[in-house]
Design a protein around this motif. Sequence first.
Motif, PDB file in Angstrom:
ATOM      1  N   GLU A 120      29.286  20.306 -26.613  1.00 46.53           N
ATOM      2  CA  GLU A 120      28.214  19.969 -27.590  1.00 46.53           C
ATOM      3  C   GLU A 120      28.359  18.369 -28.291  1.00 46.53           C
ATOM      4  OE1 GLU A 120      27.888  21.559 -31.312  1.00 46.53           O
ATOM      5  OE2 GLU A 120      27.554  23.438 -30.458  1.00 46.53           O
ATOM      6  N   ALA A 121      29.158  17.733 -28.676  1.00 42.11           N
ATOM      7  CA  ALA A 121      29.658  16.203 -28.633  1.00 42.11           C
ATOM      8  C   ALA A 121      29.914  15.423 -27.157  1.00 42.11           C
ATOM      9  CB  ALA A 121      31.702  16.443 -28.864  1.00 42.11           C
ATOM     10  N   MET A 122      30.128  16.075 -25.964  1.00 41.54           N
ATOM     11  CA  MET A 122      30.575  15.347 -24.776  1.00 41.54           C
ATOM     12  C   MET A 122      28.333  14.630 -24.965  1.00 41.54           C
ATOM     13  SD  MET A 122      33.194  14.195 -23.834  1.00 41.54           S
ATOM     14  CE  MET A 122      32.657  14.683 -22.185  1.00 41.54           C
ATOM     15  N   THR A 123      27.463  16.201 -24.775  1.00 36.33           N
ATOM     16  CA  THR A 123      26.712  15.272 -24.862  1.00 36.33           C
ATOM     17  C   THR A 123      25.092  15.730 -25.254  1.00 36.33           C
ATOM     18  OG1 THR A 123      26.410  18.134 -25.044  1.00 36.33           O
ATOM     19  CG2 THR A 123      26.672  17.453 -23.238  1.00 36.33           C
ATOM     20  N   MET A 124      25.842  15.208 -26.308  1.00 39.58           N
ATOM     21  CA  MET A 124      24.837  14.696 -27.544  1.00 39.58           C
ATOM     22  C   MET A 124      25.416  12.596 -28.472  1.00 39.58           C
ATOM     23  SD  MET A 124      24.229  18.209 -28.807  1.00 39.58           S
ATOM     24  CE  MET A 124      22.966  17.380 -30.535  1.00 39.58           C
ATOM     25  N   GLY A 125      27.078  12.913 -28.358  1.00 38.26           N
ATOM     26  CA  GLY A 125      27.318  12.351 -28.864  1.00 38.26           C
ATOM     27  C   GLY A 125      27.082  10.837 -28.215  1.00 38.26           C
ATOM     28  N   SER A 126      26.937  10.106 -29.298  1.00 33.84           N
ATOM     29  CA  SER A 126      26.572   8.441 -28.935  1.00 33.84           C
ATOM     30  C   SER A 126      28.206   7.916 -28.483  1.00 33.84           C
ATOM     31  CB  SER A 126      26.447   7.460 -29.605  1.00 33.84           C
ATOM     32  OG  SER A 126      24.989   8.228 -30.084  1.00 33.84           O
ATOM     33  N   ARG A 127      29.110   8.409 -29.935  1.00 31.33           N
ATOM     34  CA  ARG A 127      30.823   8.691 -29.733  1.00 31.33           C
ATOM     35  C   ARG A 127      31.472   9.922 -30.318  1.00 31.33           C
ATOM     36  NH1 ARG A 127      32.894   4.170 -32.972  1.00 31.33           N
ATOM     37  NH2 ARG A 127      31.775   4.013 -34.404  1.00 31.33           N
ATOM     38  N   ILE A 128      32.299   9.861 -30.140  1.00 33.57           N
ATOM     39  CA  ILE A 128      32.697  10.997 -30.660  1.00 33.57           C
ATOM     40  C   ILE A 128      34.145  10.771 -31.211  1.00 33.57           C
ATOM     41  CG2 ILE A 128      34.771  13.340 -30.077  1.00 33.57           C
ATOM     42  CD1 ILE A 128      32.849  12.720 -27.147  1.00 33.57           C
ATOM     43  N   CYS A 129      34.361  11.177 -32.917  1.00 32.53           N
ATOM     44  CA  CYS A 129      35.657  10.735 -33.770  1.00 32.53           C
ATOM     45  C   CYS A 129      36.345  12.158 -33.105  1.00 32.53           C
ATOM     46  CB  CYS A 129      35.221  10.845 -35.022  1.00 32.53           C
ATOM     47  SG  CYS A 129      36.500  10.693 -36.379  1.00 32.53           S
ATOM     48  N   ILE A 130      37.729  12.586 -32.520  1.00 31.81           N
ATOM     49  CA  ILE A 130      38.503  13.724 -32.389  1.00 31.81           C
ATOM     50  C   ILE A 130      39.332  13.535 -33.122  1.00 31.81           C
ATOM     51  CG2 ILE A 130      40.170  14.668 -30.529  1.00 31.81           C
ATOM     52  CD1 ILE A 130      38.442  13.537 -28.994  1.00 31.81           C
ATOM     53  N   MET A 131      39.909  15.090 -33.973  1.00 32.62           N
ATOM     54  CA  MET A 131      40.682  14.917 -35.391  1.00 32.62           C
ATOM     55  C   MET A 131      41.869  16.422 -35.052  1.00 32.62           C
ATOM     56  SD  MET A 131      37.851  14.514 -38.302  1.00 32.62           S
ATOM     57  CE  MET A 131      39.066  14.219 -39.840  1.00 32.62           C
ATOM     58  N   LYS A 132      42.668  15.606 -35.904  1.00 32.43           N
ATOM     59  CA  LYS A 132      43.590  16.770 -35.619  1.00 32.43           C
ATOM     60  C   LYS A 132      44.401  16.733 -37.322  1.00 32.43           C
ATOM     61  CE  LYS A 132      48.351  17.763 -33.773  1.00 32.43           C
ATOM     62  NZ  LYS A 132      48.555  17.347 -32.794  1.00 32.43           N
ATOM     63  N   ASP A 133      44.401  18.029 -37.423  1.00 30.37           N
ATOM     64  CA  ASP A 133      45.541  18.385 -39.064  1.00 30.37           C
ATOM     65  C   ASP A 133      44.839  16.743 -40.188  1.00 30.37           C
ATOM     66  OD1 ASP A 133      46.806  20.520 -37.620  1.00 30.37           O
ATOM     67  OD2 ASP A 133      48.613  18.784 -37.215  1.00 30.37           O
ATOM     68  N   GLY A 134      43.482  16.955 -40.037  1.00 31.66           N
ATOM     69  CA  GLY A 134      42.608  15.400 -40.991  1.00 31.66           C
ATOM     70  C   GLY A 134      42.836  14.387 -41.017  1.00 31.66           C
ATOM     71  N   HIS A 135      43.636  14.099 -39.442  1.00 28.49           N
ATOM     72  CA  HIS A 135      43.554  12.522 -39.277  1.00 28.49           C
ATOM     73  C   HIS A 135      42.560  12.133 -37.784  1.00 28.49           C
ATOM     74  CE1 HIS A 135      47.344  13.300 -41.257  1.00 28.49           C
ATOM     75  NE2 HIS A 135      47.790  11.741 -41.921  1.00 28.49           N
ATOM     76  N   VAL A 136      42.459  11.045 -37.535  1.00 25.70           N
ATOM     77  CA  VAL A 136      41.572  10.452 -36.742  1.00 25.70           C
ATOM     78  C   VAL A 136      42.166  10.572 -35.310  1.00 25.70           C
ATOM     79  CG1 VAL A 136      40.109   8.982 -35.689  1.00 25.70           C
ATOM     80  CG2 VAL A 136      39.495  10.367 -38.153  1.00 25.70           C
ATOM     81  N   GLN A 143      41.193  10.186 -32.187  1.00 28.88           N
ATOM     82  CA  GLN A 143      41.085   8.682 -31.167  1.00 28.88           C
ATOM     83  C   GLN A 143      39.159   8.513 -31.612  1.00 28.88           C
ATOM     84  OE1 GLN A 143      42.091   8.462 -27.351  1.00 28.88           O
ATOM     85  NE2 GLN A 143      40.500   6.999 -26.540  1.00 28.88           N
ATOM     86  N   VAL A 144      38.627   7.898 -31.393  1.00 24.78           N
ATOM     87  CA  VAL A 144      37.103   7.505 -31.514  1.00 24.78           C
ATOM     88  C   VAL A 144      36.693   6.739 -29.933  1.00 24.78           C
ATOM     89  CG1 VAL A 144      35.057   6.460 -32.442  1.00 24.78           C
ATOM     90  CG2 VAL A 144      37.526   6.953 -34.432  1.00 24.78           C
ATOM     91  N   GLY A 145      35.503   6.948 -29.586  1.00 27.11           N
ATOM     92  CA  GLY A 145      34.753   6.504 -28.811  1.00 27.11           C
ATOM     93  C   GLY A 145      34.060   6.749 -27.883  1.00 27.11           C
ATOM     94  N   ALA A 146      33.141   6.539 -27.251  1.00 26.35           N
ATOM     95  CA  ALA A 146      32.059   7.026 -25.969  1.00 26.35           C
ATOM     96  C   ALA A 146      32.400   8.189 -25.338  1.00 26.35           C
ATOM     97  CB  ALA A 146      31.166   5.821 -25.232  1.00 26.35           C
ATOM     98  N   PRO A 147      31.174   9.610 -25.056  1.00 24.59           N
ATOM     99  CA  PRO A 147      32.842  10.346 -24.976  1.00 24.59           C
ATOM    100  C   PRO A 147      33.377  10.326 -23.660  1.00 24.59           C
ATOM    101  CG  PRO A 147      29.575  11.295 -25.439  1.00 24.59           C
ATOM    102  CD  PRO A 147      30.305   9.008 -25.835  1.00 24.59           C
ATOM    103  N   MET A 148      32.606   9.458 -22.293  1.00 16.50           N
ATOM    104  CA  MET A 148      33.594   9.384 -21.028  1.00 16.50           C
ATOM    105  C   MET A 148      34.582   8.679 -21.824  1.00 16.50           C
ATOM    106  SD  MET A 148      31.490  11.502 -19.525  1.00 16.50           S
ATOM    107  CE  MET A 148      32.787  10.622 -17.929  1.00 16.50           C
ATOM    108  N   ALA A 149      34.792   7.827 -22.377  1.00 17.42           N
ATOM    109  CA  ALA A 149      35.091   6.518 -22.692  1.00 17.42           C
ATOM    110  C   ALA A 149      36.669   7.287 -23.024  1.00 17.42           C
ATOM    111  CB  ALA A 149      35.614   5.763 -23.001  1.00 17.42           C
ATOM    112  N   VAL A 150      36.367   8.177 -23.644  1.00 10.56           N
ATOM    113  CA  VAL A 150      37.910   9.143 -24.550  1.00 10.56           C
ATOM    114  C   VAL A 150      37.875   9.889 -23.496  1.00 10.56           C
ATOM    115  CG1 VAL A 150      37.938  10.522 -26.492  1.00 10.56           C
ATOM    116  CG2 VAL A 150      36.363   8.423 -26.991  1.00 10.56           C
TER     117      VAL A 150
END
Length: 358
Positions: free
Chosen positions: A196-212, A214-221
């Motif tokens: 869903e994230a890769m196909t829909m998002g302009s950008r993705i914010c990936i989170m873990k344990d309450g922290h960001v 990485q943020v970026g375009a799907p293919m860049a990330v």
Amino acid sequence: MATVELKGLGQRFGASAVVEGVDLSIADGEFMVLLGPSGCGKSTTLRMIAGLETISEGEVMIDGRKVNDVAAKDRDIAMVFQSYALYPHMNVRDNLAFGLRRRRISPAEIERRVAKAALSLGLEPYLERRPSALSGGQRQRVAVGRAIVRDPKVFLFDEPLSNLDASLRVNMRGELSTLHQRLAATMIYVTHDQVEAMTMGSRICIMKDGHVMQVGAPMAVYREPQNAFVAGFLGSPPMNLIPAEIIAAGERSELRIAETRLRLETALKPGAVTLGIRPEELALDAGATSLGAITGTVSSIEQLGAETIVTLTLPEGLIRARLDNRCKLTLGEPLALHVEAGTLHFFDRATGQLVGRA
């Protein structure tokens, strides 16, 4: 529509942080996806934007206005929940109109907005039906329509497709993407599903344990993960992560994986690293750009129609490769996988942060 900015956003319960130090800027008309495993804080972050969760620290800005102390109903946002949250005793028309009536919008304007949303979402044939007479996909479209009729500054989606079966999820992904393009609306979407994230998002914010993380375009990330967590989370199968060591070798460096040595094209800082390599960047046959081969024992073969996923057992662990479906493999046999130049990522063993590529 509107911009959304999170500045040092956090939520705590005593000494325990659920979300901590989230900085994120979402542009007007952007489709931002908050992605991560269960319990990473993505839904809590969304609910703080909506005004449904207490903010312990930091700020939420919508269109340049701080809304920390603004009631949810006054933030000019609309939220679509995982559970649809439709009124079972009302038909589709009344479900769509309910929020507008409470805001004392004129009957003529309500009718115009409901008709427009119903047309946009293909709900016209179902306006007189109750939710119990609708499919899961139709109910979800009603939930989305109820948000659309409000004409909000920001749309918030909290895992809205989780209750749908696989084929309906694919259809609804396409419908939501088309809707975003048509409305040019600011949308923030929470999911644990990377497809869903890769196909829909302009950008993705990936989170873990309450922290960001990485943020970026799907293919860049996907292509340039900044840490081992992102590398190991994105992709199906995800990036292979195995212990290795960089060794100085004149003007170049070598990479040692147990008894295997790969000749790198550049000189890198010597030391112990975690090697990251995508499954699709391994091949059976040596090419002109091969750095060498990693040899292991075939321990698993997954034939997926268009491709075959093979797992090799190495002394350091497992490594998976995405191969052509015509390859002939046998469980228990030794197999050499060649590594393409320009495809390797190196992460610090202690911090997990990216330290180099080759």
